[in-house]
Design an enzyme around this catalytic site. Structure first.
Site, mmCIF file in Angstrom:
data_model
loop_
_atom_site.group_PDB
_atom_site.id
_atom_site.type_symbol
_atom_site.label_atom_id
_atom_site.label_comp_id
_atom_site.label_asym_id
_atom_site.label_seq_id
_atom_site.Cartn_x
_atom_site.Cartn_y
_atom_site.Cartn_z
ATOM 1 N N LYS A 125 6.994 -1.408 2.981
ATOM 2 C CA LYS A 125 5.817 -0.914 2.253
ATOM 3 C C LYS A 125 5.229 0.296 2.975
ATOM 4 C CE LYS A 125 1.059 -2.342 1.067
ATOM 5 N NZ LYS A 125 0.074 -3.449 1.017
ATOM 6 N N ASP B 294 -4.731 2.570 2.036
ATOM 7 C CA ASP B 294 -5.051 1.621 0.969
ATOM 8 C C ASP B 294 -6.553 1.379 0.924
ATOM 9 O OD1 ASP B 294 -5.250 -0.389 -0.868
ATOM 10 O OD2 ASP B 294 -4.364 -1.943 0.429
ATOM 11 N N LYS C 264 -12.099 -1.757 -1.581
ATOM 12 C CA LYS C 264 -12.312 -2.638 -0.424
ATOM 13 C C LYS C 264 -13.696 -2.397 0.158
ATOM 14 C CE LYS C 264 -7.549 -2.902 1.282
ATOM 15 N NZ LYS C 264 -7.379 -4.352 1.111
ATOM 16 N N ASP D 140 -1.373 0.511 6.554
ATOM 17 C CA ASP D 140 -0.708 -0.178 5.451
ATOM 18 C C ASP D 140 0.697 0.391 5.191
ATOM 19 O OD1 ASP D 140 -0.949 -2.339 3.779
ATOM 20 O OD2 ASP D 140 -1.855 -1.216 2.133
ATOM 21 N N ASP E 282 -6.179 -3.819 -5.872
ATOM 22 C CA ASP E 282 -5.930 -3.864 -4.429
ATOM 23 C C ASP E 282 -4.632 -4.618 -4.106
ATOM 24 O OD1 ASP E 282 -6.366 -3.370 -1.784
ATOM 25 O OD2 ASP E 282 -8.006 -4.810 -1.542
ATOM 26 N N GLU F 166 -1.667 -3.785 -4.564
ATOM 27 C CA GLU F 166 -0.819 -2.652 -4.942
ATOM 28 C C GLU F 166 0.547 -2.686 -4.253
ATOM 29 O OE1 GLU F 166 -2.882 -2.535 -2.490
ATOM 30 O OE2 GLU F 166 -1.544 -1.730 -0.956
ATOM 31 N N ARG G 181 2.709 -5.004 -3.802
ATOM 32 C CA ARG G 181 3.757 -5.677 -4.599
ATOM 33 C C ARG G 181 4.184 -4.814 -5.778
ATOM 34 N NH1 ARG G 181 -0.172 -10.743 -5.349
ATOM 35 N NH2 ARG G 181 -0.924 -9.892 -3.380
#
Ligand code: BES
Ligand code: MN
Ligand code: ZN
Length: 495
Positions: free
Chosen positions: A266, A271, A278, A289, A348, A350, A352
């Protein structure tokens, strides 16, 4: 840092600091004992004062030796047992290298590879010395005006008996390759989101490709991904001004027909959560991230450096996740590359969305196994803390191989169940599946989501949300799980 091996007798060495060990009953390691003999029992005399009782990790300098080319001696306690566990051996080494910080020592000679370790041979011990020294030396100073680091050591020489020099040499080469890979991963991870963008990650991969003959890089642009139908991945980058990239690192070290090991990481270079924004506190840490992606780059660097006789494909989907007028909205429905439709209930979740299209893309490589790593869920931190990475997968043999590698690498894993009962939580009223599974078992439902795109191959997922970086005062990337993956690759190549 330079690393070298030495087989000559200790009293002929020139070094700023010689590192030796002592057990709890004042018994010395062989090198320490011979040095004691040739130096009028100075080591025994110092130990007799009681300043170092041999407790594990306890350190003591002998700061001057008359008439010697050894400037200092550093004694480290090895504890009770004459046969150390791998973990305790590492603890002693950590104490040693921390102790060298803030000193002016430039050259050191480490004799600790002679210590008997229950689950580690000379090759393994040599590697550990390098890995731990490298970890202690790393400091992210790119944006500091004063680039002076706390660790001034320039060379570490590891002593080994002449007869075993071949396995020490192997450990040295592997240790250096792993250390270089880990450093690349840490550096990319520590870089801030305004520098380390998806484009920057792609450039770094391309640069890596120029360093190794067997490594080829290919970067898909948004238009290419559009053509492939990657509606889930592209929905995330739509909310960002930075274009998404899908980076492929293709290492062909094995037989032409050998199925590749596919590693997916990833690569969210920042993020913010998107429209499901967030909270502000600690949001800076979401520059990490992309640690999964950085792990793929670091691991491929190590593999290429070691010239492993394997075929390995690295895939890094890279994007930002930001709020924007064009960003994903809760309730939006996406069409993934697989054809499955996804209802976005939380923007959030995201990671996946990027990974699902990348998993589908991985099918075209006809993989032997696929391993993805991602800072995927805060829930993983709640469940497992910062000690092991979470492991989930659809293949027991692969999961067991990864656990075995994690134990040797001291880069631990804990497997969580991926039972079909959990799939219930991903049901959507409006699409084939929802992108979140409610508040329970967040790490498992995230993996359940991925599993629906990994049905055609043996697959394992590592949730590294708790292990890829340290938080608090000592905030910084750890380089995990590069040690684990490199060990897994070594086992696949030679095990
Ligand atoms: N990158 C985060 C996961 C994360 C959170 C990693 C904290 C490390 C520390 C991921 O994209 C995310 O936001 N996940 C959500 C999922 C939720 C909306 C189902 C989370 O964990 O809160
Ligand atoms: Mn997120
Ligand atoms: Zn994320």
């Amino acid at each position: 840092m330079e690393y070298a091996l030495e087989t000559a007798a200790l009293n002929t060495l020139h070094t700023d600091c010689l590192i030796i060990g002592v057990y709890k009953d004042q018994q010395l390691t062989p090198s320490a004992a011979s040095l004691n003999e040739s130096s009028l029992s100075i080591i025994h005399k110092v130990l007799a004062r009681g300043d170092n009782k041999g407790d594990l990790g306890c350190t003591l300098f002998i700061n001057a030796l008359p008439d010697s080319t050894i400037e200092r001696i550093l004694i480290v306690g090895l504890g009770d047992a004459k046969v150390l566990t791998g973990k305790n051996f590492r603890k002693a080494l950590q104490a040693v290298f921390i102790c060298l910080k803030k000193t002016q020592i430039k050259t050191t000679t480490c004799t600790l590879a002679e210590v008997t370790v229950s689950d580690g041979d000379l090759q393994w011990k040599t590697r550990q010395i390098i890995e731990i020294a490298n970890d202690t030396a790393y400091q992210f100073t790119t944006y500091k005006s004063d680039k002076q680091t706390e660790f001034n050591v320039e060379t570490i020489t590891i002593t080994a008996p002449e007869a075993d020099i071949a396995s020490a040499q192997l450990g040295l080469c592997q240790g250096i390759a792993m250390a270089d890979g880990i450093n690349l991963t840490k550096l990319l991870a520590d870089l801030p989101g305004n520098i380390c963008t998806p484009t920057y990650l792609a450039e770094q991969a391309l640069a890596l490709g120029t360093q190794y003959d067997k490594l080829t890089i290919n970067v898909l642009e948004e238009a290419d991904m559009e053509e492939l139908g990657m509606g889930a991945l592209l929905s995330v980058s739509r909310g960002s001004r930075q274009p998404a990239k899908l980076i492929t690192l293709d290492y062909q070290g094995g037989d032409k027909n050998a199925k590749p090991i596919v590693l997916i990481g990833k690569g969210l270079t920042f993020d913010a959560g998107g429209i499901s924004l967030k909270p502000g506190l600690g949001m800076d840490e979401m520059k990490y991230d992309m640690c999964g992606g950085a792990t793929v780059l670091g691991t491929l660097k190590a593999a290429a450096e070691m010239q492993l006789p394997l075929n390995i494909i690295g895939l890094v989907p890279a994007s930002e996740n930001l709020p924007d007028g064009d960003a994903n909205k809760p309730g939006d429905i996406l069409i993934s590359m697989s054809g499955k439709t996804i209802e976005v209930l939380n923007t959030d979740a995201e990671g996946r969305l990027l990974l699902c299209d990348t998993l589908t893309y991985a099918e075209r490589f006809n993989p032997d196994v696929v391993i993805d790593m991602a800072t995927l869920t805060g829930a993983c931190l709640v469940a497992l803390g910062r000690v092991p990475s979470g492991l989930l997968g659809n293949c027991d043999a692969l999961c067991n191989d990864l656990i075995a590698a994690s134990e040797v690498a001291n880069d631990s894993l804990w497997r969580l169940p991926l039972w079909e009962e959990y799939q219930e939580q991903l049901k959507s009223n409006f699409a084939d599946l929802a992108n979140i599974g409610g508040k329970d078992a967040g790490t498992i439902t995230a993996a359940c989501f991925l599993s629906q795109f990994a049905e055609k191959f043996n697959w394992a997922h590592l949730d590294i949300a708790g292990t890829a970086w340290r938080t608090g005062q000592n905030k910084g990337a750890t380089g995990r799980p590069v040690p684990l993956l490199t060990q897994y690759l070594l086992n696949r190549a030679y095990g």
